[in-house]
Design a protein around this motif. Sequence first.
Motif, PDB file in Angstrom:
ATOM      1  N   GLY A   1      -3.995  34.719  35.283  1.00 49.79           N
ATOM      2  CA  GLY A   1      -2.614  35.112  34.996  1.00 49.79           C
ATOM      3  C   GLY A   1      -1.852  34.029  34.251  1.00 49.79           C
ATOM      4  O   GLY A   1      -0.658  33.866  34.425  1.00 49.79           O
TER       5      GLY A   1
ATOM      6  N   ARG B   1       1.926  30.834  29.456  1.00 49.19           N
ATOM      7  CA  ARG B   1       2.913  31.731  30.074  1.00 49.19           C
ATOM      8  C   ARG B   1       2.325  32.335  31.348  1.00 49.19           C
ATOM      9  O   ARG B   1       1.211  32.859  31.341  1.00 49.19           O
ATOM     10  N   ARG B   2       3.098  32.245  32.423  1.00 54.01           N
ATOM     11  CA  ARG B   2       2.656  32.871  33.671  1.00 54.01           C
ATOM     12  C   ARG B   2       3.026  34.342  33.651  1.00 54.01           C
ATOM     13  O   ARG B   2       3.815  34.788  32.813  1.00 54.01           O
ATOM     14  N   GLU B   3       2.495  35.084  34.621  1.00 51.69           N
ATOM     15  CA  GLU B   3       2.767  36.530  34.663  1.00 51.69           C
ATOM     16  C   GLU B   3       4.245  36.833  34.881  1.00 51.69           C
ATOM     17  O   GLU B   3       4.749  37.862  34.460  1.00 51.69           O
ATOM     18  N   ASP B   4       4.977  35.909  35.528  1.00 51.53           N
ATOM     19  CA  ASP B   4       6.420  36.148  35.744  1.00 51.53           C
ATOM     20  C   ASP B   4       7.252  35.769  34.519  1.00 51.53           C
ATOM     21  O   ASP B   4       8.477  35.803  34.561  1.00 51.53           O
ATOM     22  N   GLY B   5       6.598  35.361  33.439  1.00 54.43           N
ATOM     23  CA  GLY B   5       7.313  35.060  32.200  1.00 54.43           C
ATOM     24  C   GLY B   5       7.667  33.588  32.049  1.00 54.43           C
ATOM     25  O   GLY B   5       8.044  33.147  30.952  1.00 54.43           O
ATOM     26  N   SER B   6       7.553  32.803  33.111  1.00 47.53           N
ATOM     27  CA  SER B   6       7.860  31.375  32.992  1.00 47.53           C
ATOM     28  C   SER B   6       6.717  30.675  32.242  1.00 47.53           C
ATOM     29  O   SER B   6       5.608  31.212  32.136  1.00 47.53           O
ATOM     30  N   THR B   7       7.008  29.481  31.716  1.00 43.97           N
ATOM     31  CA  THR B   7       5.966  28.776  30.961  1.00 43.97           C
ATOM     32  C   THR B   7       5.699  27.407  31.580  1.00 43.97           C
ATOM     33  O   THR B   7       6.534  26.859  32.308  1.00 43.97           O
TER      34      THR B   7
END
Length: 499
Positions: A173, A192-198
């Motif tokens: 992810g 990029r993580r799955e929650d949109g954060s980087t």
Amino acid sequence: MEQDLIVVGSGNAALCAAIAASEKGARVLVIEKAPEDMAGGNTKYTAGAMRFAYDGGEDLQDLLLDPKDERLPRTDFGAYTAQKFRDDLLYFNDGRPLSPEQDKLVGRSLETMKWLAGHDVKFEPIYARQSFEKDGRLVFWGGLTLAAEDEGVGLFEAERAALLRAGGRIEYGLAAQSLLVEDGRVRGVTARREDGSTVDLRAQGVILGCGGFESSRELRHDFMGEEWEAARVRGTPHNTGDGLLMALELGAARHGLYSGAHATPMDRHMKEYGNLDIPHGDRKNYRKICYFLGVMVNAEGKRFVDEGKDFRNYTYAQYGKAVLDQPGQFAWQLFDAKTEDLLYAEYRFHDAHYVQADTIEDLCAKLEGVDASAALDTVRAFNAAVDDDTPFDPTIKDGRQARGLTPPRSNWAQRLDTPPFRAYPVTGGITFTYGGLKVDDAGAVLRPDDSPIPGLFACGEIVGGVFFNGYPGGSGLTSGAVFGRQAGYGAAASLSPAT
Ligand SMILES: Cc1cc2nc3c(=O)[nH]c(=O)nc-3n(C[C@H](O)[C@H](O)[C@H](O)COP(=O)(O)OP(=O)(O)OC[C@H]3O[C@@H](n4cnc5c(N)ncnc54)[C@H](O)[C@@H]3O)c2cc1C
């Protein structure tokens, strides 16, 4: 820094790179865009079959999962020489000479299989699909002899286990989004993580093993042409060319045939991407490649390829594109009851779409989107042209033509005259793209002047120049392993001794 190298992707190529680098002592982090259940990319969709050159059965001994298999003493594996492998690749090169990448693929294929086996990735003879019984012996044909235990999923699991044993780590992810460059060297990725954060992940180098661009409609359109936009994707939705774009942005050279892809006729009503949820054996069942036993017509009711030009192994990877080139990007494959028993299981798949009728007139009327009267004329002309003097024999190129037609029909022509008649709607399904990056002998990504981009390596589908207008089945995984191992060793050797 927790890792020396970041490997992007967790398919066969990336895992081979990660194992090879770990073997040399590098601390490796693999990042995979997909969640854990979808990790493994296209590799997981495969049958795990791998093509490699060998001189005889003794070359296979160390590769086998069960060297005591009671069938082995009566098995003839024959030989699949390096020259035969080269010839098979050349067949698809449209007159191009063997590329340096192809030469490497062939030359390193056996040693790479042995290397994998040394990491406990073992293989089984493909008795069911690649051998036949003759005078009590099991005789292999076609050069494709071994597949990983449990097919593509098994290959992924075995390679992942080898990597973890070697001390590597995997995070799921986490999608590489851009490359971090410091002092002219690639030193990690922003992911990029799955929650949109980087997150910025630093390392001394990055290996891109994140597939081609077959799953991006936009890149298919831009790199390959408008006709590819609507293609179905046979495998993962995640190979959207991310690594390719990142490398091109840093000045990497484009390499290989960007307009080319492995693409086969597929059920017109399959979903946009492949489906890992259906059981192993069923995954190939949206494919429809028995056109050589019938007649294929487009929306204008016309034939558009020589359905019997060659054995389907040599045409199926190109005829997906031929279908996409037709008006409306679909076609219908027509058969009569004589061929029912010869059609592959994919035509009996519970989710196969088809229409059926007792007369050819009624069948043509049921072909949605097709000029029925033109289709009927085509079938009648075909039936009238069939060469009855030559016996039908699907085990050889029988030369049984339908004479004087355009396009020609070279083999296995049989009249459509025995009810019930069936027709299957197809479109083009893309397997993977052929255009990509150029790499050197260390797997380093090259610029147009052939200078390496420091700290950047690549392997797998993203490497261009390996395939042009098709390939002999089983070469994709071997290519991933050969170029993956090369990139892993090359990247590990580039690390500064201080780490
Ligand atoms: C249905 C089907 C059947 C096939 N059968 C065979 C066969 O029997 N034999 C054979 O040799 N070949 C076969 N192939 C071809 C084969 O799958 C490919 O040649 C091979 O798997 C490609 O390996 P790869 O490691 O380059 O890519 P993949 O296995 O696709 O791995 C790429 C990985 O990168 C990940 N990724 C993408 N972008 C990012 C990002 N930004 N950040 C992090 N990760 C990312 C993807 O999620 C994926 O896991 C088949 C393909 C399909 C679709």
